[in-house]
Design an enzyme around this catalytic site. Structure first.
Site, PDB file in Angstrom:
ATOM      1  N   HIS A  52     -28.301  -1.466  54.217  1.00 22.20           N
ATOM      2  CA  HIS A  52     -28.566  -1.993  52.882  1.00 22.20           C
ATOM      3  C   HIS A  52     -30.004  -2.530  52.841  1.00 22.20           C
ATOM      4  CE1 HIS A  52     -24.101  -2.802  51.622  1.00 22.20           C
ATOM      5  NE2 HIS A  52     -24.349  -1.539  51.904  1.00 22.20           N
ATOM      6  N   GLU A  54     -31.249  -5.313  51.914  1.00 22.07           N
ATOM      7  CA  GLU A  54     -31.430  -6.661  52.475  1.00 22.07           C
ATOM      8  C   GLU A  54     -31.441  -6.632  54.000  1.00 22.07           C
ATOM      9  OE1 GLU A  54     -29.112  -5.563  50.300  1.00 22.07           O
ATOM     10  OE2 GLU A  54     -28.092  -7.253  49.345  1.00 22.07           O
ATOM     11  N   CYS A  82     -23.821  -8.122  49.078  1.00 20.40           N
ATOM     12  CA  CYS A  82     -22.430  -7.931  49.491  1.00 20.40           C
ATOM     13  C   CYS A  82     -22.101  -8.956  50.583  1.00 20.40           C
ATOM     14  CB  CYS A  82     -22.240  -6.510  50.022  1.00 20.40           C
ATOM     15  SG  CYS A  82     -23.017  -6.206  51.622  1.00 20.40           S
ATOM     16  N   CYS A  85     -24.361  -8.609  53.759  1.00 23.18           N
ATOM     17  CA  CYS A  85     -25.731  -9.090  53.566  1.00 23.18           C
ATOM     18  C   CYS A  85     -25.762 -10.605  53.359  1.00 23.18           C
ATOM     19  CB  CYS A  85     -26.383  -8.362  52.404  1.00 23.18           C
ATOM     20  SG  CYS A  85     -26.650  -6.605  52.750  1.00 23.18           S
TER      21      CYS A  85
HETATM   22 ZN   LIG Z   1     -25.222  -5.477  51.422  1.00 22.50          ZN
END
Ligand SMILES: [Zn+2]
Length: 149
Positions: A52, A54, A82, A85
């Site tokens: 992801h 992040e 999410c 993260c």
């Molecule tokens: Zn994430």
């Protein structure tokens, strides 16, 4: 650079991710007016569900600083993080979290498990939701519309 400019850069990363066929999410880590790391989603390209925006930005910033903590650093991300993260943001000790669109389906800050309110979360950043929310949401909607058509 001012705060809105960091989010503008995160939006650029999100746009670049969309062009690569990735879910359009972008992230920037900044400290004292300087960009330390920026990234867009690369889960497909890297065949890595943890890639992801992040996570990639946190990894890059930590690598650059040779540090496992990003104390005093701020994260700008176009979409609500999410659970994975949010956990990484906490472990990285990021100072502030600015995010764009809320994510009812996958978010874990103001939706879902609301990770930062959990008693097992040991570092909570200052949280600023809704920055460039419209732009971030438009990008995502456009991406998913195209994939459906
Ligand atoms: Zn994430």
């Amino acid at each position: 650079m001012k705060r809105p400019d960091f989010m503008a850069l995160a939006l650029k990363e999100a746009e670049a991710a969309a062009l690569r066929g990735e879910v359009p999410v972008g992230a920037v880590i900044a400290s004292g007016g300087t960009v330390v790391a920026s990234a867009g989603n690369r889960t497909r390209e890297l065949a890595d569900p943890t890639a992801h925006a992040e996570m990639l930005a946190i990894r890059e910033a930590c690598r650059k600083l040779s540090a496992e903590r990003l104390t005093g650093h701020d994260l700008y991300v176009t979409l609500e993080p999410c659970a994975m993260c949010a956990g990484a943001i906490s472990f990285a000790r990021l100072r502030r979290l600015y995010f764009g669109a809320a994510d009812e389906k996958g978010g874990a800050v103001v939706n879902g498990v609301r990770f930062f309110t959990s008693p097992t979360c040991h570092h909570v950043p200052d949280i600023y939701p809704g920055m460039a929310e419209t732009e971030a949401a438009v990008l995502l909607k456009g991406f998913f519309r195209e994939r459906r058509d």
